[in-house]
Motif scaffolding. Structure first.
Motif, PDB file in Angstrom:
ATOM      1  N   GLY A 748      -7.247  17.918 -45.829  1.00 51.96           N
ATOM      2  CA  GLY A 748      -7.707  19.262 -45.457  1.00 51.96           C
ATOM      3  C   GLY A 748      -9.127  19.492 -45.951  1.00 51.96           C
ATOM      4  N   SER A 749      -9.504  20.746 -46.090  1.00 48.04           N
ATOM      5  CA  SER A 749     -10.879  21.016 -46.507  1.00 48.04           C
ATOM      6  C   SER A 749     -11.010  21.178 -48.020  1.00 48.04           C
ATOM      7  CB  SER A 749     -11.414  22.257 -45.797  1.00 48.04           C
ATOM      8  OG  SER A 749     -10.653  23.372 -46.153  1.00 48.04           O
ATOM      9  N   LYS A 750      -9.892  21.412 -48.676  1.00 50.49           N
ATOM     10  CA  LYS A 750      -9.916  21.567 -50.131  1.00 50.49           C
ATOM     11  C   LYS A 750      -8.554  21.211 -50.681  1.00 50.49           C
ATOM     12  CE  LYS A 750     -13.333  24.913 -51.602  1.00 50.49           C
ATOM     13  NZ  LYS A 750     -13.614  26.202 -52.191  1.00 50.49           N
ATOM     14  N   GLY A 751      -8.504  20.923 -51.969  1.00 50.05           N
ATOM     15  CA  GLY A 751      -7.201  20.694 -52.564  1.00 50.05           C
ATOM     16  C   GLY A 751      -7.324  20.265 -54.010  1.00 50.05           C
ATOM     17  N   ALA A 769      -7.626  17.272 -61.032  1.00 53.30           N
ATOM     18  CA  ALA A 769      -8.939  17.165 -60.380  1.00 53.30           C
ATOM     19  C   ALA A 769      -8.876  17.989 -59.097  1.00 53.30           C
ATOM     20  CB  ALA A 769      -9.267  15.710 -60.072  1.00 53.30           C
ATOM     21  N   GLU A 770     -10.009  18.510 -58.681  1.00 51.98           N
ATOM     22  CA  GLU A 770     -10.060  19.275 -57.443  1.00 51.98           C
ATOM     23  C   GLU A 770     -11.072  18.627 -56.502  1.00 51.98           C
ATOM     24  OE1 GLU A 770     -11.076  23.141 -59.075  1.00 51.98           O
ATOM     25  OE2 GLU A 770      -9.019  23.799 -58.785  1.00 51.98           O
ATOM     26  N   TYR A 771     -10.879  18.860 -55.225  1.00 47.88           N
ATOM     27  CA  TYR A 771     -11.842  18.271 -54.290  1.00 47.88           C
ATOM     28  C   TYR A 771     -12.176  19.238 -53.166  1.00 47.88           C
ATOM     29  CZ  TYR A 771      -7.777  17.548 -51.293  1.00 47.88           C
ATOM     30  OH  TYR A 771      -6.645  17.755 -50.549  1.00 47.88           O
ATOM     31  N   ALA A 772     -13.344  19.020 -52.603  1.00 54.29           N
ATOM     32  CA  ALA A 772     -13.722  19.653 -51.323  1.00 54.29           C
ATOM     33  C   ALA A 772     -13.981  18.505 -50.369  1.00 54.29           C
ATOM     34  CB  ALA A 772     -14.982  20.492 -51.499  1.00 54.29           C
ATOM     35  N   HIS A 773     -13.535  18.655 -49.149  1.00 57.41           N
ATOM     36  CA  HIS A 773     -13.580  17.540 -48.203  1.00 57.41           C
ATOM     37  C   HIS A 773     -14.189  18.023 -46.887  1.00 57.41           C
ATOM     38  CE1 HIS A 773     -11.278  15.074 -45.067  1.00 57.41           C
ATOM     39  NE2 HIS A 773     -12.160  14.254 -45.591  1.00 57.41           N
ATOM     40  N   TYR A 774     -15.103  17.233 -46.371  1.00 56.42           N
ATOM     41  CA  TYR A 774     -15.806  17.613 -45.140  1.00 56.42           C
ATOM     42  C   TYR A 774     -15.647  16.522 -44.088  1.00 56.42           C
ATOM     43  CZ  TYR A 774     -18.181  20.757 -48.394  1.00 56.42           C
ATOM     44  OH  TYR A 774     -18.471  21.692 -49.337  1.00 56.42           O
TER      45      TYR A 774
END
Ligand SMILES: [Zn+2]
Length: 1003
Positions: A748-751, A769-774
């Motif tokens: 997805g776009s974040k998680g 840990a957290e991520y932003a995904h593009y």
């Protein structure tokens, strides 16, 4: 209401009781009145004439009469000074007339006496049966008297002359009856009025419907009274005929038409309209900020320009936790304040219309516009997927992310100085959303989200010197400066940048200018002008308004938010009512941390959701370890983990660097009321597990990695939670010193990733840990990849073809190889992962938001912020390398560096490494253990000079010139301000050839 009916009857009765018993006494009556409307009311603005009739019903002639009349008002009306005239044939019947004038000033009581005498032969007088209008009295009242009353009464006009008629016998007199007093309500004139509706360019707007209102002149609410039930439609010439009686002269008229409805691109089924554009005829006084509408004049035809446009936005808001009525009602007011502020920023051309608020995670994954996190450490952010050159408004595919309350940056005057990491403020400061600047930050994020603006507080290079203390709300929305004592940013903090902001070429380096086609915010906002629904809509920019002397902006409306010109906040519709909850705000205390440490607290709700509550306060001692847990219910589980603010060291492993604990409050045995404290006891994780967290993107597959330096007792389990509500869990596989977890689930776009690992004592603990995904569409590219916590931006060259980008952030302990001992860690590492992997092309930069930090040395007096440096983790040699050209800007709070490759980045201080536990910057590290002599290039505390010092110098000069010595000054042994071969030669001389050789003293 007509007062005269009742009053008349009562007074008639009194008069008739006072009259002689004989019926025939003469009659004085009001024959009729000119200037009354159909209801028998006096019409304001028209001449009113009272016609007075004498009727002689006495069987004798009247040779003399004496009657007085007075105009008066029982409720304070005023009138024009009256005039009077004798009429009919009376003039021929009497020899003499006398008039007595009392006060004739149009107020209080105006008296006119009227006397006639027939003294000379032949005496005629009024014969029996005489009946004529004999006197007229005229006046006029203005529109301000509407609603009051004017009366005509009788008067014995002087103390000596009574109300009487004398009969022809010269002896007898009678007291004629009087039909009054007569009182009339004063009413407005019913206008027959045609309005010609014109556009911005004075062309008639033909064949369009308008809602028409009479508007009360009662700022800041401007109560509207709709005329008719639906729209009034202009004819082919743009004319509307107003219904008779709807307006009087001086009334304000508002004409309004919705000219555009923009469908929602997000949350389509919930709130199908993103915004509407309304046109009306409001006008702002650009000096005072006062708003007005056109006043109806007395002409039969009046032109009105409908040239004020308002963009009215609808918002879907999801609150993560089960919130209290108090919080939700404050949130409503917070949005009202935001709308009033936005109205000021846009010079009255943008406001919020409808706000649908769900709490307890409602619509969290269904594309809300705002997500309000329980997380007190969430930095307000919006990850704008790239729209370089997109100058039309575009709603991004990601929501605005807000914390429970945003307290503004460190040092904001009025807030307590925030300690180490800013979030401890959230424990001590008021949670009331109506206090502070949270609403302004919601508007700033709205500027990114809805209006498409980029930052104006982020620069390529540094802030231009000619700019004011704020370039507008996309630069600095807060009311007060970042730094106490700095220049007050108001009034610009409630304005937008305009062409004047960018007139100096050195200011044309903001992200807004760069990514939005060289446009200021105002110029970009203006681009939404156009023809909508065949009607011209022209948004007004400051440079096209008449501005107050010396200003290049219009300060209002609503420049003073405590004293509004137009309370547009009160117009917001909240379709969902406030609902009570059994959840409450619990205070939790996490034990086991040292002062200065934070723990991350997670909340497992009874419905099975995992809500991050944020970070515990680190200082002062009285609030250390405390956090307010929102939406807590008895039986819910809390989990906390955390570690030291200073990273662990590979060279000298120590235990207790990561702590973990879990608490479940059973239903029995805990009173569970607000005010009780939940105690979470943290136990140290046994063993030292510094690691770096990363990922691999390849086509559609995503793998998450942990590179460790000490293996766990078992491979960790990793849980993936996406912002679309996805969940998956897997055991990681081990290969070398790397654990890998892969998922079929789209990220997805974040998680977030929660790693469950086992320590040396076989106890399980977690870290996150957290991520932003593009996922990048090839047309738009990706100019900025932001981290999920909003604190780190990678500025990417859009000419390179990246198909996917991920930014992973982790607060877990990292190794310290390559850092100077006691280096302070800015708290988070950011991994930039790209597909395809490899070097970055073009110009790329990392920008870490450090403005909220306050890094002090252990003495608490030495500010270490200036030492912050970007480091990159080199996986091949397993150590941190400082990034060349890294610099911290105290103005913007941004730490930036140019980068050439994806990888793992973090901010550390470059401290002196003298081992005394005190970071440098305030003291010299030179010669600390050598009585002031140079040469101790490895900073050993014994002050020995030996091979390792020579090795350190050689490494510094030839092997890794980008890595500074633990104390640079110690390496300059010949005091020529350079570290080079000459210094290495002198060191070798001193250590091996000539122990008496003197290295230079520290400067
Ligand atoms: Zn921003």
């Amino acid at each position: 209401m007509k007062l005269h009916t009742g009053v008349c009857c009562v007074l008639c009765l009194v008069v008739s009781l006072a009259a002689p018993a004989i019926g025939q006494t003469g009659q004085v009556s009001l024959d009729h009145v000119d200037g009354l409307n159909g209801d028998g009311d006096i019409i304001a603005g028209e001449t009113i004439t009272f016609h007075i009739r004498f009727y002689n019903d006495v069987p004798a002639s009247i040779w003399a009469f004496s009657n007085g009349f007075r105009l008066y008002s029982p409720d304070g009306a005023t009138w024009q000074p009256p005039s009077y005239a004798q009429t009919g044939t009376l003039a021929a019947l009497f020899d003499q007339y006398l008039y007595y004038e009392g006060s004739l000033d149009g107020s209080g009581s105006d008296t006119i006496g009227f006397t006639g005498l027939d003294m000379y032969f032949p005496q005629i007088g009024m014969s029996p049966g005489f009946s004529q209008v004999v006197l007229t009295i005229s006046t006029q009242v203005d529109v301000a008297q509407v609603g009051r009353h004017l009366c005509l009464g009788s008067s014995g006009y002087a103390p000596y002359i009574p109300w009487e008629w004398a009969l022809d016998d010269g002896e007898t007199s009678v007291t004629p009856t009087w039909s009054g007093p007569h009182c009339y309500e004063i009413a407005a004139a019913e206008l027959t009025k045609t309005i010609v509706v014109l556009d911005e360019f004075s062309s008639p707007i033909a064949n369009k419907g308008f809602h028409v209102y009479r508007v009360d002149q009662n700022p800041p609410t401007f109560t509207q009274h709709q005329i008719g039930t639906g729209e009034l439609v202009t004819d082919g010439s743009g004319c509307i005929t107003l219904p008779s009686g709807a307006f009087v002269t001086g009334d304000w008229i508002k004409l309004e038409r919705k000219v555009h409805t923009e469908p929602a691109r997000r949350h389509v089924s919930e709130l199908g309209t993103m915004y509407t554009i309304w046109l009306d005829n409001a006008d702002f006084n650009t000096t005072t900020g006062d708003m007005s509408y056109d006043a109806i004049d007395s002409d039969p035809e009046q032109s009105i320009q409908v040239n004020h446009a308002t963009l009215c936005y609808n918002l879907l808001v999801s609150v993560e936790w089960d919130a209290s009525i108090t919080y939700l009602s404050q949130l409503q007011e917070n949005f009202a304040m935001m709308s009033n502020y936005l109205y000021d920023v846009t010079d009255g051309q943008c406001r919020i219309d409808t706000v649908v608020i769900y709490d307890d995670g409602g619509r969290w994954t269904e594309q809300p516009d705002y997500r309000i996190h329980a997380d007190n450490s969430k930095w307000p952010s919006l990850n704008m997927l790239g729209y370089p050159g997109a100058i039309r408004v575009t709603i991004p595919d990601r929501p605005i992310e807000m914390p429970r309350k945003h307290y503004g940056p460190v040092g904001t005057a009025g807030l307590v100085a925030l300690d180490y990491l800013g979030w401890n403020a959230s424990f001590n400061l008021s949670p009331d959303l109506r206090e502070g600047d949270d609403y302004r930050t919601k508007a700033h994020e709205f500027g990114h989200y809805a209006l498409g603006f980029w930052e104006e507080n982020k620069f390529f290079g540094s802030r231009c010197e000619s700019s004011p203390p704020s370039m507008g709300f996309m630069d600095h929305e807060y009311r007060t400066p970042y730094v106490p004592g700095a220049v007050d940013p108001e009034p610009y903090a409630s304005e937008m940048s305009c062409s004047a902001t960018y007139s100096d070429g050195s200011c044309r380096n903001t992200w807004q200018w760069w990514f939005n086609n060289n446009l200021s915010c105002w110029d970009m906002f203006y681009l939404q002008s156009g023809i909508y629904d065949d009607v011209q809509v022209v948004l007004k920019r400051p440079e096209h308004q008449i501005l107050p002397e010396g200003l290049d902006y219009f300060p209002g409306p609503n420049d003073d938010l405590a004293n509004l010109d137009f309370n547009v906040g009160s117009l917001i519709v909240f379709p969902i009512g406030l609902e009570a909850t059994t959840a409450y705000t619990a205070t939790a205390k996490v034990h086991g941390l040292d002062e200065g440490d934070n723990a991350d607290v997670y909340h497992e709700t009874s419905s099975g959701r995992r809500v991050k509550q944020g970070k515990t306060a680190d200082r002062p001692a009285s609030s250390h370890g405390l956090i307010k847990v929102l939406g807590y219910r008895v039986g819910d589980q809390l989990e906390a983990s955390g570690g030291h603010g200073v990273s662990v060291r590979l060279e000298s492993p120590s235990s207790g660097t990561w702590l973990y604990g879990r608490l479940t409050v059973a239903k029995s045995g805990f009173p569970g009321s607000e005010g009780d404290t939940l105690n979470v006891i943290l136990a140290p994780v046994q063993g030292d597990y510094p690691l770096v967290s990363s990922a691999t993107l390849n086509g559609q597959s995503t793998e998450f990695h942990l590179q460790v330096y000490q293996e766990f007792s078992e491979p960790p389990i990793v849980e993936l939670r996406t912002d679309c509500g996805g969940f998956a869990s897997t055991s990681m596989t081990e290969s070398g010193a790397t654990y890998t977890g892969s998922f079929g689930l789209s990220p997805g776009s974040k998680g977030s990733l929660t790693y469950w690992a086992m320590d040396d004592s076989l106890n399980t603990f977690f870290f996150t840990a957290e991520y932003a995904h593009y996922d990048i569409d090839s047309v738009s590219g990706l100019p900025i990849a932001s981290s999920a916590d909003g604190m780190c931006d990678f500025i990417l060259d859009t000419s390179q073809e990246l198909t996917r980008v991920m930014v992973l952030s982790s607060t877990f302990a990292v190794p310290t190889a390559g850092l100077t001992p006691m280096a302070a860690y800015a708290g988070c590492t950011y991994a930039l992962v790209t597909d395809p992997n490899g070097s970055l092309m073009g110009d790329n930069q990392i920008s870490i938001h450090c403005g909220h930090l306050q890094l002090l040395d252990s003495s608490g007096t030495c500010d270490l912020m200036g030492q912050l440096t970007v480091f990159r983790w080199d996986e091949n040699i397993a150590q941190w390398l400082s990034v060349f050209g890294s610099s911290f800007n105290e103005d913007t709070g941004l730490l930036t560096a140019d980068i050439t490759q994806p990888g793992i980045y973090a901010a550390f201080t470059v401290g002196d490494g003298n081992g005394d536990g005190i970071h440098d910057g305030c003291e010299s590290c030179c010669g600390l253990y050598t009585s002031g002599s140079t040469g101790n290039t490895n900073c050993d505390v014994d002050g020995k000079l030996n091979l390792s010092d020579i090795t350190a110098a050689i490494t510094r000069v030839y092997i890794e010139p980008s890595v500074p010595l633990c104390c640079e000054e110690n390496g300059d042994v010949n005091c020529d301000t350079k570290i080079n071969l000459a210094d290495i030669t002198q060191l070798i001389t001193k250590v091996y050839l000539d122990p008496l050789f003197e290295l230079c003293e520290c400067p």
